[in-house]
Structures are given as structure tokens and as C-alpha cells.
Design a protein around this motif. Structure first.
Motif, PDB file in Angstrom:
ATOM      1  N   ARG A 151       0.833  -1.211   0.000  1.00 50.53           N
ATOM      2  CA  ARG A 151       0.000   0.000   0.000  1.00 50.53           C
ATOM      3  C   ARG A 151       0.866   1.259   0.000  1.00 50.53           C
ATOM      4  NH1 ARG A 151      -3.671  -2.822   3.815  1.00 50.53           N
ATOM      5  NH2 ARG A 151      -5.360  -3.617   2.513  1.00 50.53           N
ATOM      6  N   ARG A 152       1.969   1.229   0.772  1.00 52.11           N
ATOM      7  CA  ARG A 152       2.858   2.386   0.823  1.00 52.11           C
ATOM      8  C   ARG A 152       3.387   2.707  -0.579  1.00 52.11           C
ATOM      9  NH1 ARG A 152       2.645   6.203   2.675  1.00 52.11           N
ATOM     10  NH2 ARG A 152       2.336   5.494   4.796  1.00 52.11           N
ATOM     11  N   ARG A 153       3.859   1.673  -1.274  1.00 54.92           N
ATOM     12  CA  ARG A 153       4.393   1.878  -2.634  1.00 54.92           C
ATOM     13  C   ARG A 153       3.315   2.292  -3.613  1.00 54.92           C
ATOM     14  NH1 ARG A 153       8.475  -2.153  -5.368  1.00 54.92           N
ATOM     15  NH2 ARG A 153       8.277  -0.547  -6.934  1.00 54.92           N
ATOM     16  N   PHE A 154       2.143   1.672  -3.469  1.00 52.76           N
ATOM     17  CA  PHE A 154       1.029   1.983  -4.376  1.00 52.76           C
ATOM     18  C   PHE A 154       0.630   3.456  -4.236  1.00 52.76           C
ATOM     19  CE2 PHE A 154      -3.651   2.308  -4.805  1.00 52.76           C
ATOM     20  CZ  PHE A 154      -3.733   2.110  -6.169  1.00 52.76           C
ATOM     21  N   VAL A 155       0.540   3.915  -2.996  1.00 47.49           N
ATOM     22  CA  VAL A 155       0.150   5.316  -2.777  1.00 47.49           C
ATOM     23  C   VAL A 155       1.228   6.248  -3.345  1.00 47.49           C
ATOM     24  CG1 VAL A 155      -0.216   7.072  -0.975  1.00 47.49           C
ATOM     25  CG2 VAL A 155      -1.386   4.857  -0.835  1.00 47.49           C
ATOM     26  N   ASP A 156       2.492   5.936  -3.088  1.00 48.72           N
ATOM     27  CA  ASP A 156       3.583   6.790  -3.585  1.00 48.72           C
ATOM     28  C   ASP A 156       3.644   6.789  -5.112  1.00 48.72           C
ATOM     29  OD1 ASP A 156       4.252   7.348  -1.013  1.00 48.72           O
ATOM     30  OD2 ASP A 156       6.037   6.068  -0.951  1.00 48.72           O
ATOM     31  N   ASP A 157       3.531   5.616  -5.717  1.00 45.01           N
ATOM     32  CA  ASP A 157       3.761   5.501  -7.167  1.00 45.01           C
ATOM     33  C   ASP A 157       2.535   5.879  -7.999  1.00 45.01           C
ATOM     34  OD1 ASP A 157       6.164   4.495  -6.386  1.00 45.01           O
ATOM     35  OD2 ASP A 157       5.875   2.472  -7.185  1.00 45.01           O
ATOM     36  N   PHE A 158       1.347   5.543  -7.498  1.00 48.83           N
ATOM     37  CA  PHE A 158       0.157   5.689  -8.341  1.00 48.83           C
ATOM     38  C   PHE A 158      -0.836   6.736  -7.824  1.00 48.83           C
ATOM     39  CE2 PHE A 158       1.663   1.438  -9.422  1.00 48.83           C
ATOM     40  CZ  PHE A 158       1.531   1.417 -10.799  1.00 48.83           C
ATOM     41  N   VAL A 159      -1.154   6.702  -6.536  1.00 49.65           N
ATOM     42  CA  VAL A 159      -2.225   7.580  -6.024  1.00 49.65           C
ATOM     43  C   VAL A 159      -1.745   9.029  -5.959  1.00 49.65           C
ATOM     44  CG1 VAL A 159      -3.893   7.950  -4.169  1.00 49.65           C
ATOM     45  CG2 VAL A 159      -3.148   5.622  -4.699  1.00 49.65           C
ATOM     46  N   ARG A 160      -0.541   9.220  -5.435  1.00 51.82           N
ATOM     47  CA  ARG A 160       0.068  10.551  -5.324  1.00 51.82           C
ATOM     48  C   ARG A 160      -0.942  11.578  -4.781  1.00 51.82           C
ATOM     49  NH1 ARG A 160       1.299   8.626 -10.331  1.00 51.82           N
ATOM     50  NH2 ARG A 160       0.167  10.283 -11.407  1.00 51.82           N
ATOM     51  N   PRO A 161      -1.460  11.333  -3.562  1.00 51.45           N
ATOM     52  CA  PRO A 161      -2.475  12.234  -3.011  1.00 51.45           C
ATOM     53  C   PRO A 161      -1.836  13.531  -2.510  1.00 51.45           C
ATOM     54  CG  PRO A 161      -1.886  10.579  -1.392  1.00 51.45           C
ATOM     55  CD  PRO A 161      -1.083  10.263  -2.617  1.00 51.45           C
ATOM     56  N   PHE A 162      -2.653  14.568  -2.346  1.00 49.90           N
ATOM     57  CA  PHE A 162      -2.162  15.806  -1.739  1.00 49.90           C
ATOM     58  C   PHE A 162      -3.124  16.202  -0.623  1.00 49.90           C
ATOM     59  CE2 PHE A 162      -4.572  16.672  -5.573  1.00 49.90           C
ATOM     60  CZ  PHE A 162      -5.505  17.623  -5.182  1.00 49.90           C
ATOM     61  N   VAL A 163      -2.610  16.957   0.335  1.00 51.83           N
ATOM     62  CA  VAL A 163      -3.424  17.335   1.498  1.00 51.83           C
ATOM     63  C   VAL A 163      -4.678  18.061   1.004  1.00 51.83           C
ATOM     64  CG1 VAL A 163      -3.500  18.799   3.570  1.00 51.83           C
ATOM     65  CG2 VAL A 163      -1.452  17.450   3.064  1.00 51.83           C
TER      66      VAL A 163
END
Ligand SMILES: C[S@@+](CC[C@H](N)C(=O)[O-])C[C@H]1O[C@@H](n2cnc3c(N)ncnc32)[C@H](O)[C@@H]1O
Length: 205
Positions: free
Chosen positions: A31-43
Motif C-alpha cells: 500500500r505504501r508503494r502503491f500510494v507513492d507511485d500511483f495515487v500521489r495524493p495531496f493534502v
């Protein structure tokens, strides 16, 4: 929903067991990698999670405006007790009317859901995702994937998944192409616990 809910796999319907099983399968790192690589969320971004389960992904997101939908009462109860005010969780299938009542979304997540759905239902979910996206918004999906020559252990683990509609890269691509223009599709092979995932990133049509 084409999902096996009997026999030994029925215990995964328990939210606590589901989350523990996911963690044993390396979900934390994944999940950590998925969020960093694909989701790239912002506050402050708006996130819609269709088929959110117990909403475990929320632990990996910054402060966002999160809406999670799932047809399982037990999973939504778990999401509410674990995350409370950090998200708005609803125990129902998402509809077009629900979308009209919410803000438009920067990010829509459909994680580990498509392989439980037949083509018609899956395309319906992707149409709802497209409707929910705002300008510049992105849909991210991830599912187990069958591929020629993949690690036999990965193939075995994927074959015993509860989802009865695991597809190939081509299968997932044609689902997304029914709704989105030029989906970005990537297949990754996990080495530690052998597994194959298909990731898709789609922008609003
Ligand atoms: C493998 S779980 C994935 C849960 C979560 N997204 C995750 O990554 O841990 C699949 C989820 O999809 C949900 N689901 C299946 N069909 C759905 C639908 N039409 N609308 C909402 N949720 C659905 C199931 O209840 C289940 O929680």
C-alpha cells in the motif's frame, strides 16, 4: 457479485481477519508503494473509494476528504470504528444519485474490486467512477492478474482468490477502454510473496 464466500474463504468476510490476512500477504509495503507511485495524493484532495472494505488505505493517505462505499455492513462498521471522523463511510452500492450529492473527486480508488465483478457490473462501476471525477481527476485500480509465464505460486494464489473474475492485462484493459480513453495499464510481479497485480490509471473522459 461473483465472489466465493463459503468454506475456508468465508473467514475473510470478517473485517479483522481480512486485514490481518492482507498484512501477512505484504499489504503494508504494497500500500505504501502503491500510494507513492500511483495515487500521489495531496493534502485536502477529495478521494472516493468504491468497494473500500475496512478502508485500510486511509492509514496511508495524508489528511484528505475521503468518502468510502462498500456493500458489506461488517467492513463499513470496522472502517467507522477504526477511522471515525477521518472519512465518511456508507454501507451500500454507490449510485449516480450518491455522486450528485458529493463534491467532484480528484482521486477515485477501485482497489481489489474489479476481479469480483462480471464485465457488465465492472463497466457500471467504472462509469460511476468517471462521473465522480472532476477536471484533472484520476481513477486508480489494482487487481490480481493472470499472465502467461508468471510465477506458479503467484498463479496458484490468484486462482484461489475469492474473486471469480480475475482477468489478464488485456481483459482489464478492455474493461477500462469501454469507459476511458487511453487507460495507462501496468502489470507488476511481486518477488517476496509471488503475486501479479494489474494497475490502471484513467483520466476523466
Ligand atoms: C477484496 S475487497 C477490497 C477492499 C478494499 N478496497 C481493499 O483494498 O482492501 C473487495 C470489496 O469490494 C466490495 N464490493 C464488491 N462489489 C461492490 C459494489 N458493487 N459496490 C461496493 N462495494 C463492492 C466487497 O464488499 C469487498 O469489500
Amino acid at each position: 457479485m461473483a465472489q466465493i464466500t463459503q468454506g475456508v474463504r468465508s473467514i475473510l468476510s470478517s473485517p479483522a481477519v481480512y486485514s490481518i490476512f492482507q498484512n501477512l500477504m505484504g499489504a503494508h509495503r504494497f500500500r505504501r508503494r502503491f500510494v507513492d507511485d500511483f495515487v500521489r495524493p495531496f493534502v485536502g484532495c477529495t478521494v472516493l473509494d468504491i468497494g473500500c472494505g475496512p478502508a485500510d488505505i486511509l492509514a496511508y493517505l495524508p489528511e484528505v476528504n475521503y468518502f468510502g462505499f462498500d456493500i458489506s455492513d461488517a467492513y463499513i462498521a470496522r472502517a467507522n470504528s477504526r477511522f471515525g471522523e477521518l472519512g465518511k463511510f456508507q454501507s451500500k452500492a454507490l449510485t449516480s444519485t450518491d455522486i450528485e450529492k458529493m463534491p467532484s473527486f480528484d482521486i477515485v480508488l477501485v482497489l481489489g474490486v474489479l476481479h469480483h465483478l462480471d464485465d457488465e457490473v465492472a463497466v457500471g462501476v467504472l462509469r460511476l467512477a468517471n462521473q465522480a471525477l472532476g477536471p484533472g481527476g484520476r481513477l486508480l485500480t489494482v487487481d490480481p492478474c493472470l499472465e502467461l509465464g508468471q510465477n506458479p505460486i503467484a498463479r496458484f494464489l490468484i486462482r484461489i482468490d475469492r474473486g471469480q473474475n480475475v482477468r489478464t492485462r488485456t481483459g482489464y484493459t478492455s474493461l477500462a477502454s469501454a469507459v476511458f480513453e487511453s487507460p495507462r495499464v501496468e502489470v507488476r510481479h511481486n518477488a517476496w510473496i509471488p503475486y501479479t497485480h494489474c494497475f490502471m490509471e484513467c483520466t476523466r473522459r
